[in-house]
Write a protein that holds these residues in place. Structure first.
Motif, PDB file in Angstrom:
ATOM      1  N   VAL A 146       3.812   9.938  -1.743  1.00 22.84           N
ATOM      2  CA  VAL A 146       4.400   9.866  -0.394  1.00 22.84           C
ATOM      3  C   VAL A 146       3.423   9.222   0.583  1.00 22.84           C
ATOM      4  CG1 VAL A 146       5.224  11.260   1.538  1.00 22.84           C
ATOM      5  CG2 VAL A 146       6.020  11.741  -0.780  1.00 22.84           C
ATOM      6  N   HIS A 147       2.138   9.556   0.460  1.00 21.71           N
ATOM      7  CA  HIS A 147       1.124   8.980   1.349  1.00 21.71           C
ATOM      8  C   HIS A 147       1.077   7.447   1.181  1.00 21.71           C
ATOM      9  CE1 HIS A 147      -2.706  10.342   3.601  1.00 21.71           C
ATOM     10  NE2 HIS A 147      -2.670   9.042   3.726  1.00 21.71           N
ATOM     11  N   ILE A 148       1.084   6.991  -0.061  1.00 31.05           N
ATOM     12  CA  ILE A 148       0.988   5.542  -0.302  1.00 31.05           C
ATOM     13  C   ILE A 148       2.307   4.854   0.052  1.00 31.05           C
ATOM     14  CG2 ILE A 148       0.582   3.751  -2.049  1.00 31.05           C
ATOM     15  CD1 ILE A 148      -1.408   5.646  -3.397  1.00 31.05           C
ATOM     16  N   GLU A 149       3.435   5.505  -0.172  1.00 30.22           N
ATOM     17  CA  GLU A 149       4.713   4.902   0.248  1.00 30.22           C
ATOM     18  C   GLU A 149       4.761   4.693   1.762  1.00 30.22           C
ATOM     19  OE1 GLU A 149       7.965   6.120  -3.211  1.00 30.22           O
ATOM     20  OE2 GLU A 149       7.691   7.470  -1.498  1.00 30.22           O
ATOM     21  N   ILE A 150       4.214   5.645   2.503  1.00 29.51           N
ATOM     22  CA  ILE A 150       4.200   5.484   3.965  1.00 29.51           C
ATOM     23  C   ILE A 150       3.272   4.327   4.354  1.00 29.51           C
ATOM     24  CG2 ILE A 150       3.450   6.574   6.132  1.00 29.51           C
ATOM     25  CD1 ILE A 150       4.717   9.162   5.172  1.00 29.51           C
ATOM     26  N   ILE A 151       2.116   4.220   3.690  1.00 29.48           N
ATOM     27  CA  ILE A 151       1.227   3.073   3.945  1.00 29.48           C
ATOM     28  C   ILE A 151       1.957   1.769   3.618  1.00 29.48           C
ATOM     29  CG2 ILE A 151      -0.871   1.888   3.135  1.00 29.48           C
ATOM     30  CD1 ILE A 151      -2.151   4.677   2.762  1.00 29.48           C
ATOM     31  N   ASP A 152       2.701   1.749   2.502  1.00 33.35           N
ATOM     32  CA  ASP A 152       3.413   0.534   2.093  1.00 33.35           C
ATOM     33  C   ASP A 152       4.461   0.122   3.131  1.00 33.35           C
ATOM     34  OD1 ASP A 152       3.957  -1.452  -0.109  1.00 33.35           O
ATOM     35  OD2 ASP A 152       5.950  -0.547   0.055  1.00 33.35           O
ATOM     36  N   ARG A 153       5.168   1.121   3.686  1.00 34.59           N
ATOM     37  CA  ARG A 153       6.248   0.799   4.623  1.00 34.59           C
ATOM     38  C   ARG A 153       5.738   0.531   6.035  1.00 34.59           C
ATOM     39  NH1 ARG A 153       9.355   5.306   5.335  1.00 34.59           N
ATOM     40  NH2 ARG A 153       8.333   6.519   3.715  1.00 34.59           N
ATOM     41  N   HIS A 154       4.656   1.215   6.430  1.00 33.46           N
ATOM     42  CA  HIS A 154       4.243   1.237   7.843  1.00 33.46           C
ATOM     43  C   HIS A 154       2.760   0.992   8.027  1.00 33.46           C
ATOM     44  CE1 HIS A 154       7.911   3.977   8.933  1.00 33.46           C
ATOM     45  NE2 HIS A 154       8.243   2.708   8.842  1.00 33.46           N
ATOM     46  N   PRO A 168       7.231  -1.754  -2.876  1.00 33.88           N
ATOM     47  CA  PRO A 168       7.375  -0.352  -3.282  1.00 33.88           C
ATOM     48  C   PRO A 168       6.944  -0.099  -4.729  1.00 33.88           C
ATOM     49  CG  PRO A 168       9.334  -1.084  -2.097  1.00 33.88           C
ATOM     50  CD  PRO A 168       8.488  -2.300  -2.334  1.00 33.88           C
ATOM     51  N   ALA A 169       7.149  -1.079  -5.614  1.00 30.59           N
ATOM     52  CA  ALA A 169       6.749  -0.872  -7.015  1.00 30.59           C
ATOM     53  C   ALA A 169       5.226  -0.787  -7.120  1.00 30.59           C
ATOM     54  CB  ALA A 169       7.281  -2.005  -7.896  1.00 30.59           C
ATOM     55  N   GLN A 170       4.534  -1.650  -6.366  1.00 24.86           N
ATOM     56  CA  GLN A 170       3.072  -1.600  -6.335  1.00 24.86           C
ATOM     57  C   GLN A 170       2.608  -0.253  -5.767  1.00 24.86           C
ATOM     58  OE1 GLN A 170      -0.630  -4.104  -4.304  1.00 24.86           O
ATOM     59  NE2 GLN A 170       1.185  -3.648  -3.126  1.00 24.86           N
ATOM     60  N   ALA A 171       3.295   0.229  -4.735  1.00 30.14           N
ATOM     61  CA  ALA A 171       2.919   1.518  -4.141  1.00 30.14           C
ATOM     62  C   ALA A 171       2.994   2.614  -5.194  1.00 30.14           C
ATOM     63  CB  ALA A 171       3.834   1.838  -2.952  1.00 30.14           C
ATOM     64  N   ARG A 172       4.067   2.623  -5.983  1.00 30.34           N
ATOM     65  CA  ARG A 172       4.211   3.657  -7.023  1.00 30.34           C
ATOM     66  C   ARG A 172       3.121   3.527  -8.080  1.00 30.34           C
ATOM     67  NH1 ARG A 172       9.654   2.468  -5.935  1.00 30.34           N
ATOM     68  NH2 ARG A 172       9.804   0.994  -7.662  1.00 30.34           N
ATOM     69  N   ALA A 173       2.793   2.276  -8.439  1.00 29.78           N
ATOM     70  CA  ALA A 173       1.745   2.062  -9.451  1.00 29.78           C
ATOM     71  C   ALA A 173       0.392   2.558  -8.947  1.00 29.78           C
ATOM     72  CB  ALA A 173       1.674   0.581  -9.829  1.00 29.78           C
ATOM     73  N   LYS A 174       0.071   2.230  -7.691  1.00 32.97           N
ATOM     74  CA  LYS A 174      -1.226   2.667  -7.129  1.00 32.97           C
ATOM     75  C   LYS A 174      -1.281   4.189  -7.045  1.00 32.97           C
ATOM     76  CE  LYS A 174      -2.901  -1.416  -6.472  1.00 32.97           C
ATOM     77  NZ  LYS A 174      -3.717  -1.862  -7.598  1.00 32.97           N
ATOM     78  N   ALA A 175      -0.158   4.806  -6.679  1.00 33.38           N
ATOM     79  CA  ALA A 175      -0.127   6.272  -6.581  1.00 33.38           C
ATOM     80  C   ALA A 175      -0.380   6.897  -7.955  1.00 33.38           C
ATOM     81  CB  ALA A 175       1.206   6.738  -6.008  1.00 33.38           C
ATOM     82  N   ALA A 176       0.209   6.308  -8.994  1.00 29.55           N
ATOM     83  CA  ALA A 176       0.001   6.836 -10.350  1.00 29.55           C
ATOM     84  C   ALA A 176      -1.456   6.672 -10.772  1.00 29.55           C
ATOM     85  CB  ALA A 176       0.933   6.119 -11.331  1.00 29.55           C
ATOM     86  N   GLN A 177      -2.046   5.505 -10.460  1.00 33.97           N
ATOM     87  CA  GLN A 177      -3.443   5.263 -10.839  1.00 33.97           C
ATOM     88  C   GLN A 177      -4.391   6.233 -10.119  1.00 33.97           C
ATOM     89  OE1 GLN A 177      -3.531   1.220  -9.590  1.00 33.97           O
ATOM     90  NE2 GLN A 177      -2.478   0.442 -11.417  1.00 33.97           N
TER      91      GLN A 177
END
Lengths: 193, 193
Positions: free
Chosen positions: B88-96, B169-178
């Motif tokens: 969620v933290h990285i998704e918010i960075i990705d969007r905003h 968004p796909a990159q955001a999910r990948a970074k969050a997993a890493q």
């Protein structure tokens, strides 16, 4: 230009003022007040506020980079190199918090000039090399994202400028050991067998 | 005060200007130029530059905190909660990104007011609770420094505002997993037996 006798005081005052007010929000008058001299006298030391910014951040940035270069050349396991990266970085924060805060707040990753971008990139690359070496030697997980690991370690270290209470070398060593343990072993319990 | 029709444009312009120049270095005139209105017209929207700063950072800060509170109440393994915090933290960075950059640069850990200090502390405490729960359940290492782990995870996440390229968004999910893998498993290879 030659540096008159109160140069170190001027730089220390600038570090305190910039770390409290931000570089953009601080004036040369603030720095002059902090060090106890007239604003006009500051021009015996510098020609611009940028001069002061770079004077504040350069010595520690160069020390950190120089240490990482020397470590890179050493024949040590990657886990030991990671521990030393964390230790030296946190020791510098412990000794020089206001200076490092200004670097983190105003310079790191902000692309303000080619020279500083190059220094940032070289440090990041040397830290990433530690993870790459560990994967290559089979000590680190082959699935590790080495760039993400390096960026996350540097991020966690730089973020310490926002919460670390300096002036305690034993605490600095303890924090370095804890941070290294997290990056080496992770949170999950390692069950035997 | 009632918000006239270009409020969202004004806040978006302020986010861009503050993230580029820093809050201290930016003027209301810069924001007016960015949004394409006269500086005087800005006073239909705000009474001070601080108003704009808080308008920029509040929605994402509240979303992040609200998510962490909801997650805290859920019956999930700590490792899954950690993954969701990072995601969620990285998704918010990705969007905003510009909005979150301003929060990280100007607000987080800087003690600018009691309200913001309380929000910071609550988020930090909720993240630390994830590690505490994991240790309590025996999933996480009993020697883990839970406070250092929480601060390091938040530091690594906040530091992404300096290097992450948003809008994927796909990159955001990948970074969050890493990032989650690093904090859960660490760099060291886990040898069997």
């Amino acid at each position: 230009m030659p540096r008159p006798s109160r140069w170190d005081d001027v730089v220390a005052a600038a570090a305190r003022v910039f770390s409290q007010k931000g570089f953009g929000g601080a004036s040369l008058e603030d720095v002059a007040n902090e060090v106890g001299m007239l604003k006009g006298s500051l021009y015996n030391y510098i020609t611009s506020k940028e001069d002061l910014l770079f004077a504040v951040v350069r010595p520690d940035a160069e020390e950190l980079l120089s240490h990482a270069r020397q470590l890179h050349a050493k024949d040590l396991p990657a886990s030991e190199k990671l521990r030393q990266i964390a230790l030296v970085h946190i020791e510098i924060i412990d000794r020089h918090l206001p200076y490092v805060s200004v670097y983190v707040q105003e310079i790191a990753g902000r692309g303000i000039s080619q020279e500083w971008t190059d220094m940032d990139r070289e440090y990041m690359s040397l830290v990433e090399q530690v993870f790459v070496e560990g994967v290559g030697a089979g000590d680190f997980d082959s699935a590790l994202d080495t760039k993400m690991a390096a960026r996350s370690l540097i991020g966690a270290l730089n973020w310490m400028t926002r919460w670390y209470e300096p002036g305690d070398p034993a605490q600095a060593r303890a924090k370095a050991a804890q941070l290294s343990d997290i990056f080496l072993s992770g949170a999950l319990a390692r069950r035997k067998g």
